[in-house]
Scaffold this motif. Structure first.
Motif, PDB file in Angstrom:
ATOM      1  N   ASN A  41      35.718  -6.859  40.883  1.00 32.18           N
ATOM      2  CA  ASN A  41      34.299  -7.221  40.876  1.00 32.18           C
ATOM      3  C   ASN A  41      34.070  -8.619  41.450  1.00 32.18           C
ATOM      4  N   TYR A  42      34.828  -8.954  42.489  1.00 30.12           N
ATOM      5  CA  TYR A  42      34.596 -10.207  43.211  1.00 30.12           C
ATOM      6  C   TYR A  42      33.324 -10.105  44.050  1.00 30.12           C
ATOM      7  N   ARG A  43      32.789 -11.250  44.443  1.00 25.19           N
ATOM      8  CA  ARG A  43      31.677 -11.247  45.368  1.00 25.19           C
ATOM      9  C   ARG A  43      32.149 -10.746  46.731  1.00 25.19           C
ATOM     10  N   THR A  85      29.772  -4.959  42.459  1.00 23.54           N
ATOM     11  CA  THR A  85      29.154  -6.240  42.829  1.00 23.54           C
ATOM     12  C   THR A  85      27.731  -6.275  42.274  1.00 23.54           C
ATOM     13  N   HIS A  93      27.924  -4.171  49.000  1.00 24.50           N
ATOM     14  CA  HIS A  93      28.634  -4.848  50.082  1.00 24.50           C
ATOM     15  C   HIS A  93      27.856  -4.858  51.389  1.00 24.50           C
ATOM     16  N   THR A 101      25.032 -10.777  49.608  1.00 27.29           N
ATOM     17  CA  THR A 101      25.775 -12.001  49.293  1.00 27.29           C
ATOM     18  C   THR A 101      25.224 -12.736  48.072  1.00 27.29           C
ATOM     19  N   ARG A 102      24.191 -12.205  47.465  1.00 29.77           N
ATOM     20  CA  ARG A 102      23.622 -12.885  46.295  1.00 29.77           C
ATOM     21  C   ARG A 102      24.520 -12.702  45.067  1.00 29.77           C
ATOM     22  N   PRO A 103      24.552 -13.701  44.182  1.00 29.12           N
ATOM     23  CA  PRO A 103      25.319 -13.539  42.944  1.00 29.12           C
ATOM     24  C   PRO A 103      24.679 -12.471  42.062  1.00 29.12           C
ATOM     25  N   SER A 114      26.891  -1.088  42.355  1.00 31.56           N
ATOM     26  CA  SER A 114      26.376  -2.422  42.093  1.00 31.56           C
ATOM     27  C   SER A 114      25.468  -2.405  40.871  1.00 31.56           C
TER      28      SER A 114
END
Length: 390
Positions: free
Chosen positions: A101-103, A130, A134, A140-142, A204
């Motif tokens: 579950n990395y960015r 995520t 992806h 790319t948002r947290p 996600s």
């Protein structure tokens, strides 16, 4: 730990690269069903939840960690170092699943993305969780449960009409992503057993939160009206909501014409059957506020316990609105074995929630305590854990 029969997923090996909630919840579900889940934790303290909410008792680990990591093994690996990468590769060989579950972009940078690990184990199933997926404008948002609930519409339809936005009381985006990821892994595993082929899958928090909005999306597409908060009331049926009594709140589900008649009788308000304002469900929906006031007034004459018993006896679905101290001590909760304890080498006994799916032949079970940090290094890598005596 008492010996138990093999679970439904006995023989599945899962490499768990996740932290905090959504990923660990997914891998705990797999571990509960018998999969061997190897939790790969970073140096410097391991999973963040080991230190959330403070210490649980005698040891260093916190209750948040215990809640999501039973039945797993732990090994500390520094994935930024070549030796650590080699250790991970040794675990991936022969494994069935890797979950992370990395960015977006982090696994590629570390060299632990799907393409890299598929070169090590061609039949690997690689699952990713995520915040927003992806690809897409928000990729790319947290990702946090609160943010996903807000952006996916859940906060806009939660709470009282006209009130401020309210998130769901439980982390539905996190838990939902974990559930959908598990569902995806099991489907991919069935495919792998049939064909020998692995694959990549992702979900996600955002997608999962939207997926729960089946009524709300349908309401918008069907009517063009933007769904709004309705408190505890149903979007399509009335009365179907929480009502106050003399000492608390109960829920009442009289959501069809037959149950509406039963409710009128139980309340001693047979006159409501012939009231034009409430004759049909569309009528009751149009006059829901008036109806709620009338029902609440009737229920205010006695206690929640009395009314629930009276309504159930009359054939009307009803239940208490309970706080968690009552829920976790409720005789039905206990009969369903939804509260259990796990022996722990440091804490003695750790409370844990039970298993919501009951199997006749391969039941879920608490086979292992939540692991101590790096507890299984010797078993998995043939090395002593850092700090162990030589």
């Amino acid at each position: 730990m008492t010996a138990v029969n093999p679970g439904a997923l006995d023989g599945m090996r899962v490499i768990d690269l996740t932290q905090v909630m959504a990923g660990p919840f997914s891998t705990m579900l797999l571990a509960d069903l018998g999969a061997e889940v190897i939790k790969v934790e970073p140096p410097g303290g391991g999973d963040q939840t080991r230190h959330s909410w403070g210490r649980s008792g005698k040891g260093d680990d916190g209750p948040a960690f215990f809640a999501l990591n039973r039945n797993k093994k732990s090994v500390v690996i520094d994935l930024r170092e070549p030796d650590g990468l080699a250790e991970l590769h040794s675990l991936v060989r022969g494994a069935d699943v890797v979950i992370e579950n990395y960015r977006p972009g982090v696994t590629k940078r570390l060299g632990i993305d799907y393409e890299s690990l598929r070169a090590i184990e061609p039949s690997i199933i690689f699952a990713s969780i995520t915040g927003f997926g992806h690809y897409g404008p928000y990729a790319t948002r947290p990702g946090y449960d609160l943010i996903a609930q807000g952006m996916a519409g859940i906060m806009g339809i939660t709470g009282n009409p006209g009130g401020e936005p309210v998130k769901a009381g439980v982390p539905v985006a996190d838990i939902g992503a974990g559930l959908f990821c598990t569902y995806g892994i099991l489907a991919a595993y069935a495919h792998k057993l049939r064909t020998g082929e692995g694959q990549y899958l992702e979900t996600s928090l955002y997608d999962s939160a939207i997926a729960f909005s089946v009524w709300e999306a349908t309401e918008y597409w069907a009517s063009g009206n933007v769904p709004v908060a309705t408190g505890s009331a149903h979007r399509m049926s009335a009365p179907y909501q929480a009502f106050p009594t003399s000492d608390g709140w109960i829920t009442v589900g009289a959501n069809n014409q037959r149950l509406w008649g039963y409710l009128c009788t139980a309340l001693g308000r047979e006159d409501l059957r012939d009231d034009a304002r409430f004759a049909t469900n569309p009528d009751r929906m149009a006059n829901r506020a008036e109806l709620a006031e009338i029902i609440g007034s009737a229920l205010s004459t006695d206690t929640s316990e009395v009314w629930v018993e009276k309504l159930l006896a009359a054939g009307v679905p009803a239940g208490l609105v309970q706080t968690y101290d009552r829920v976790l001590d409720d005789p039905h909760t206990l009969a369903r074995e939804m509260v259990q304890t796990i022996p722990h080498p440091v804490e003695g006994e750790v409370s844990t929630l039970g298993f919501p799916v009951k199997f006749s032949g391969t039941p879920a079970a608490a086979r292992r305590h939540p692991p101590l940090l790096d507890e299984h290094r010797a078993e998995l890598l043939g090395e002593q854990a850092a700090g162990d005596p030589a």
